[in-house]
Design a protein around this motif. Sequence first.
Motif, PDB file in Angstrom:
ATOM      1  N   GLN A 237     -23.237 -21.866 -15.964  1.00 45.67           N
ATOM      2  CA  GLN A 237     -22.789 -20.465 -15.851  1.00 45.67           C
ATOM      3  C   GLN A 237     -21.671 -20.344 -14.822  1.00 45.67           C
ATOM      4  OE1 GLN A 237     -26.869 -19.069 -15.140  1.00 45.67           O
ATOM      5  NE2 GLN A 237     -26.627 -17.674 -16.873  1.00 45.67           N
ATOM      6  N   ASN A 238     -21.139 -21.506 -14.387  1.00 47.06           N
ATOM      7  CA  ASN A 238     -20.123 -21.495 -13.323  1.00 47.06           C
ATOM      8  C   ASN A 238     -18.903 -20.658 -13.673  1.00 47.06           C
ATOM      9  OD1 ASN A 238     -21.849 -23.253 -12.126  1.00 47.06           O
ATOM     10  ND2 ASN A 238     -20.612 -25.095 -12.487  1.00 47.06           N
ATOM     11  N   PHE A 239     -18.360 -20.889 -14.862  1.00 48.82           N
ATOM     12  CA  PHE A 239     -17.134 -20.173 -15.226  1.00 48.82           C
ATOM     13  C   PHE A 239     -17.431 -18.718 -15.589  1.00 48.82           C
ATOM     14  CE2 PHE A 239     -15.703 -24.467 -15.210  1.00 48.82           C
ATOM     15  CZ  PHE A 239     -14.375 -24.393 -14.842  1.00 48.82           C
ATOM     16  N   ALA A 240     -18.559 -18.499 -16.249  1.00 47.96           N
ATOM     17  CA  ALA A 240     -18.929 -17.123 -16.599  1.00 47.96           C
ATOM     18  C   ALA A 240     -19.072 -16.286 -15.327  1.00 47.96           C
ATOM     19  CB  ALA A 240     -20.219 -17.119 -17.409  1.00 47.96           C
ATOM     20  N   THR A 241     -19.643 -16.885 -14.296  1.00 43.15           N
ATOM     21  CA  THR A 241     -19.794 -16.170 -13.024  1.00 43.15           C
ATOM     22  C   THR A 241     -18.431 -15.937 -12.372  1.00 43.15           C
ATOM     23  OG1 THR A 241     -21.930 -17.271 -12.743  1.00 43.15           O
ATOM     24  CG2 THR A 241     -20.990 -16.226 -10.785  1.00 43.15           C
ATOM     25  N   ALA A 242     -17.632 -16.998 -12.298  1.00 43.87           N
ATOM     26  CA  ALA A 242     -16.330 -16.894 -11.629  1.00 43.87           C
ATOM     27  C   ALA A 242     -15.401 -15.900 -12.330  1.00 43.87           C
ATOM     28  CB  ALA A 242     -15.676 -18.269 -11.571  1.00 43.87           C
ATOM     29  N   TYR A 243     -15.501 -15.796 -13.647  1.00 44.56           N
ATOM     30  CA  TYR A 243     -14.575 -14.928 -14.383  1.00 44.56           C
ATOM     31  C   TYR A 243     -15.242 -13.615 -14.829  1.00 44.56           C
ATOM     32  CZ  TYR A 243     -11.436 -18.683 -13.782  1.00 44.56           C
ATOM     33  OH  TYR A 243     -10.646 -19.612 -13.176  1.00 44.56           O
ATOM     34  N   GLY A 244     -16.444 -13.404 -14.356  1.00 42.47           N
ATOM     35  CA  GLY A 244     -17.100 -12.118 -14.615  1.00 42.47           C
ATOM     36  C   GLY A 244     -17.431 -11.860 -16.071  1.00 42.47           C
ATOM     37  N   ILE A 245     -17.896 -12.881 -16.775  1.00 40.26           N
ATOM     38  CA  ILE A 245     -18.291 -12.668 -18.171  1.00 40.26           C
ATOM     39  C   ILE A 245     -19.770 -12.263 -18.194  1.00 40.26           C
ATOM     40  CG2 ILE A 245     -18.293 -13.602 -20.519  1.00 40.26           C
ATOM     41  CD1 ILE A 245     -16.512 -15.888 -19.491  1.00 40.26           C
ATOM     42  N   GLU A 246     -20.044 -11.106 -18.805  1.00 38.64           N
ATOM     43  CA  GLU A 246     -21.420 -10.601 -18.885  1.00 38.64           C
ATOM     44  C   GLU A 246     -21.664 -10.049 -20.282  1.00 38.64           C
ATOM     45  OE1 GLU A 246     -22.532  -8.841 -14.459  1.00 38.64           O
ATOM     46  OE2 GLU A 246     -21.945  -7.461 -16.056  1.00 38.64           O
ATOM     47  N   PHE A 247     -22.939 -10.018 -20.666  1.00 39.37           N
ATOM     48  CA  PHE A 247     -23.267  -9.369 -21.939  1.00 39.37           C
ATOM     49  C   PHE A 247     -24.631  -8.690 -21.820  1.00 39.37           C
ATOM     50  CE2 PHE A 247     -26.521 -12.218 -23.796  1.00 39.37           C
ATOM     51  CZ  PHE A 247     -26.407 -13.323 -22.955  1.00 39.37           C
ATOM     52  N   LEU A 248     -24.844  -7.712 -22.682  1.00 40.00           N
ATOM     53  CA  LEU A 248     -26.165  -7.079 -22.742  1.00 40.00           C
ATOM     54  C   LEU A 248     -27.010  -7.856 -23.738  1.00 40.00           C
ATOM     55  CD1 LEU A 248     -25.334  -3.257 -22.757  1.00 40.00           C
ATOM     56  CD2 LEU A 248     -26.233  -4.632 -20.857  1.00 40.00           C
ATOM     57  N   ASP A 249     -28.133  -8.351 -23.299  1.00 39.59           N
ATOM     58  CA  ASP A 249     -28.968  -9.147 -24.194  1.00 39.59           C
ATOM     59  C   ASP A 249     -29.789  -8.243 -25.125  1.00 39.59           C
ATOM     60  OD1 ASP A 249     -31.164  -8.256 -22.745  1.00 39.59           O
ATOM     61  OD2 ASP A 249     -31.452 -10.146 -21.652  1.00 39.59           O
ATOM     62  N   ARG A 250     -30.648  -8.835 -25.924  1.00 39.85           N
ATOM     63  CA  ARG A 250     -31.422  -8.081 -26.921  1.00 39.85           C
ATOM     64  C   ARG A 250     -32.304  -7.009 -26.284  1.00 39.85           C
ATOM     65  NH1 ARG A 250     -31.961 -10.925 -32.096  1.00 39.85           N
ATOM     66  NH2 ARG A 250     -30.579 -12.705 -31.985  1.00 39.85           N
ATOM     67  N   ASN A 251     -32.624  -7.191 -25.011  1.00 41.18           N
ATOM     68  CA  ASN A 251     -33.451  -6.195 -24.302  1.00 41.18           C
ATOM     69  C   ASN A 251     -32.608  -5.230 -23.482  1.00 41.18           C
ATOM     70  OD1 ASN A 251     -35.755  -7.612 -25.241  1.00 41.18           O
ATOM     71  ND2 ASN A 251     -35.434  -9.104 -23.602  1.00 41.18           N
ATOM     72  N   GLN A 252     -31.302  -5.222 -23.784  1.00 40.30           N
ATOM     73  CA  GLN A 252     -30.379  -4.345 -23.063  1.00 40.30           C
ATOM     74  C   GLN A 252     -30.284  -4.670 -21.567  1.00 40.30           C
ATOM     75  OE1 GLN A 252     -28.292  -1.984 -24.708  1.00 40.30           O
ATOM     76  NE2 GLN A 252     -29.095  -3.266 -26.340  1.00 40.30           N
ATOM     77  N   GLN A 253     -30.571  -5.934 -21.248  1.00 42.32           N
ATOM     78  CA  GLN A 253     -30.428  -6.382 -19.857  1.00 42.32           C
ATOM     79  C   GLN A 253     -29.086  -7.104 -19.705  1.00 42.32           C
ATOM     80  OE1 GLN A 253     -32.949  -5.760 -17.449  1.00 42.32           O
ATOM     81  NE2 GLN A 253     -33.612  -4.500 -19.175  1.00 42.32           N
ATOM     82  N   ARG A 254     -28.447  -6.930 -18.538  1.00 43.22           N
ATOM     83  CA  ARG A 254     -27.192  -7.638 -18.284  1.00 43.22           C
ATOM     84  C   ARG A 254     -27.489  -9.123 -18.064  1.00 43.22           C
ATOM     85  NH1 ARG A 254     -23.697  -3.622 -14.608  1.00 43.22           N
ATOM     86  NH2 ARG A 254     -22.765  -5.578 -13.893  1.00 43.22           N
ATOM     87  N   ALA A 255     -26.716  -9.979 -18.746  1.00 41.63           N
ATOM     88  CA  ALA A 255     -26.957 -11.423 -18.634  1.00 41.63           C
ATOM     89  C   ALA A 255     -25.641 -12.170 -18.579  1.00 41.63           C
ATOM     90  CB  ALA A 255     -27.778 -11.891 -19.827  1.00 41.63           C
ATOM     91  N   ARG A 256     -25.682 -13.386 -18.019  1.00 43.60           N
ATOM     92  CA  ARG A 256     -24.508 -14.269 -17.961  1.00 43.60           C
ATOM     93  C   ARG A 256     -24.581 -15.283 -19.083  1.00 43.60           C
ATOM     94  NH1 ARG A 256     -21.166 -12.519 -14.705  1.00 43.60           N
ATOM     95  NH2 ARG A 256     -21.645 -12.268 -12.503  1.00 43.60           N
ATOM     96  N   PRO A 257     -23.509 -15.444 -19.833  1.00 39.45           N
ATOM     97  CA  PRO A 257     -23.531 -16.489 -20.860  1.00 39.45           C
ATOM     98  C   PRO A 257     -23.336 -17.881 -20.248  1.00 39.45           C
ATOM     99  CG  PRO A 257     -21.417 -15.378 -20.867  1.00 39.45           C
ATOM    100  CD  PRO A 257     -22.271 -14.687 -19.823  1.00 39.45           C
ATOM    101  N   TRP A 258     -23.576 -18.900 -21.058  1.00 42.18           N
ATOM    102  CA  TRP A 258     -23.344 -20.293 -20.696  1.00 42.18           C
ATOM    103  C   TRP A 258     -22.117 -20.755 -21.460  1.00 42.18           C
ATOM    104  CZ3 TRP A 258     -27.034 -23.036 -17.614  1.00 42.18           C
ATOM    105  CH2 TRP A 258     -28.121 -22.248 -17.223  1.00 42.18           C
ATOM    106  N   SER A 259     -21.313 -21.607 -20.828  1.00 45.10           N
ATOM    107  CA  SER A 259     -20.097 -22.015 -21.541  1.00 45.10           C
ATOM    108  C   SER A 259     -19.961 -23.530 -21.637  1.00 45.10           C
ATOM    109  CB  SER A 259     -18.859 -21.394 -20.895  1.00 45.10           C
ATOM    110  OG  SER A 259     -18.651 -21.893 -19.599  1.00 45.10           O
ATOM    111  N   THR A 260     -19.150 -23.944 -22.596  1.00 42.01           N
ATOM    112  CA  THR A 260     -18.837 -25.366 -22.754  1.00 42.01           C
ATOM    113  C   THR A 260     -17.337 -25.498 -22.954  1.00 42.01           C
ATOM    114  OG1 THR A 260     -18.723 -25.693 -25.175  1.00 42.01           O
ATOM    115  CG2 THR A 260     -20.942 -25.523 -24.198  1.00 42.01           C
ATOM    116  N   SER A 261     -16.809 -26.688 -22.707  1.00 41.37           N
ATOM    117  CA  SER A 261     -15.460 -27.005 -23.160  1.00 41.37           C
ATOM    118  C   SER A 261     -15.426 -28.473 -23.526  1.00 41.37           C
ATOM    119  CB  SER A 261     -14.405 -26.652 -22.108  1.00 41.37           C
ATOM    120  OG  SER A 261     -14.515 -27.489 -20.983  1.00 41.37           O
ATOM    121  N   TRP A 262     -14.499 -28.825 -24.425  1.00 42.03           N
ATOM    122  CA  TRP A 262     -14.441 -30.200 -24.923  1.00 42.03           C
ATOM    123  C   TRP A 262     -13.040 -30.492 -25.431  1.00 42.03           C
ATOM    124  CZ3 TRP A 262     -13.908 -28.368 -29.944  1.00 42.03           C
ATOM    125  CH2 TRP A 262     -14.630 -27.206 -30.277  1.00 42.03           C
ATOM    126  N   GLY A 263     -12.605 -31.743 -25.241  1.00 43.84           N
ATOM    127  CA  GLY A 263     -11.222 -32.058 -25.608  1.00 43.84           C
ATOM    128  C   GLY A 263     -10.984 -33.504 -26.008  1.00 43.84           C
TER     129      GLY A 263
END
Length: 482
Positions: A237-263
């Motif tokens: 959740q490092n990048f989601a936290t640093a860049y302020g990415i949030e979403f409302l989950d199925r219970n309408q709670q604020r949550a941080r997504p998890w991210s990946t990158s690959w190259g």
Amino acid sequence: MEKERTLKEITPKSQDHSQWYLDVCLKAEMADYGPVKGCMVIRPYGYAVWEAMQADMDRRIKETGHVNAYFPLFIPKSFLEREKDHVEGFSPECAWVTVGGGEELEEPLAIRPTSEALICSMYAKWVRSWRDLPVLINQWCNVVRWEKVTRPFLRTTEFLWQEGHTLHATEEEAQEETLRMLQVYRSFSEEVLAMPVVWGRKSESEKFAGALRTYAIEALMGDGRALQAGTSHNLGQNFATAYGIEFLDRNQQRARPWSTSWGTSTRMIGGLIMTHGDDAGLILPPRVAPYQVVVVPIPPRKGDWSEVVLPRAREVQTRLRAAGIRVHLDDRDTQQPGFKYADWEMRGVPLRLELGPKDIEKDQCVLVRRDTREKLFTPQESLEARVSELLAAMQRDLLVRARTFMADNTSRVASYEEFKAVMAERRGFLVAPWCQDAGCEAKIKEETKATVRVFPEGEASPGSCVRCGRPSPQDVYFAQAY
Ligand SMILES: [Zn+2]
């Protein structure tokens, strides 16, 4: 005589692997040096190889549910700085733009070394709800990393690549995605490049700046050194936290997504060259060869080749093309067949098709495999089927040969003395227990130039560290690396 001249232009692989590599890149017209140090020109022949690789990789990326997009080249300084480990890792190799339109910029702009910072800041705008997840985006682009020591394809200041950036609602999904793409890279490498790899997690010191876990595929080159050919990162959740990415989950709670990158990048072309090439030059696996077959017409001793030989050669070209085979007709009348043979051998064309007056009389042609130099007389009527068969066989055989080489150059060592001796001589992969301590890893690197390449996945093998004797939970792959 002409043949000899061409062959001599390439330093034998066994004599000087590094010079051989450069000779092949330049003489086969894969690449040339640009005016800025470390920036190469990918010439049409090399670019055709890249296009073939790109088309196949792009299909695999889309088949696993991803879509392509394009993000800008410039990243504002303040954006790059938001993820602390990321900026620390990348700032030594960043190129900056400070002047634009003749004026000093208010904020310097980084030329992307990778695009997490920019893409994550856009994701922060786009993602609102669990319904927006997962986000599965890939981009094909160029990136710049200021490198001190460069070599065509293997390490260049500017290079071409694809970078995937995904967001997921859960840690499990992000981990699955990370490993899924690692397997896409592994199968691409083996099936398309005929380049076998070992794969697994990287050690802490070798992981991507800002990642939770980094995974890689690693191939073994002809000189016994490993080449990291693709990486896949679980960014937590490092990048989601640093860049302020949030979403409302199925219970309408604020949550941080998890991210990946690959190259994966144009670096793989360097791996391809070193995995298959020989003293005569390149050997290209049929699936990425710009020309899978080159037709070399042999002129009659007397008379004009344009009367019979050339028209028949054109017929052959048309037939093969209609069968979906990439074919080139070498109708240069300034060169002898012997010169053409050596020239196309150097450029690694899988099959050479010789067609002379005698062959035409017998209604046949001669096919010569680049990898084995085997000569096969083939009746004209079964040409397409025979060529397809041979191309498939060559694709297979190259992988088998490279696998044998990797197996022959992978060893287990019983002691650190033996470890050092192998690394000083023939190198290759060494499988050995390691204590997972960064200080111990640094010592091993200092003393043997070898680094931990990967932890193979899912193999618990308790032992004691090859260097310091402390407990080791699992064996790892060591190698000297490009
Ligand atoms: Zn140790």
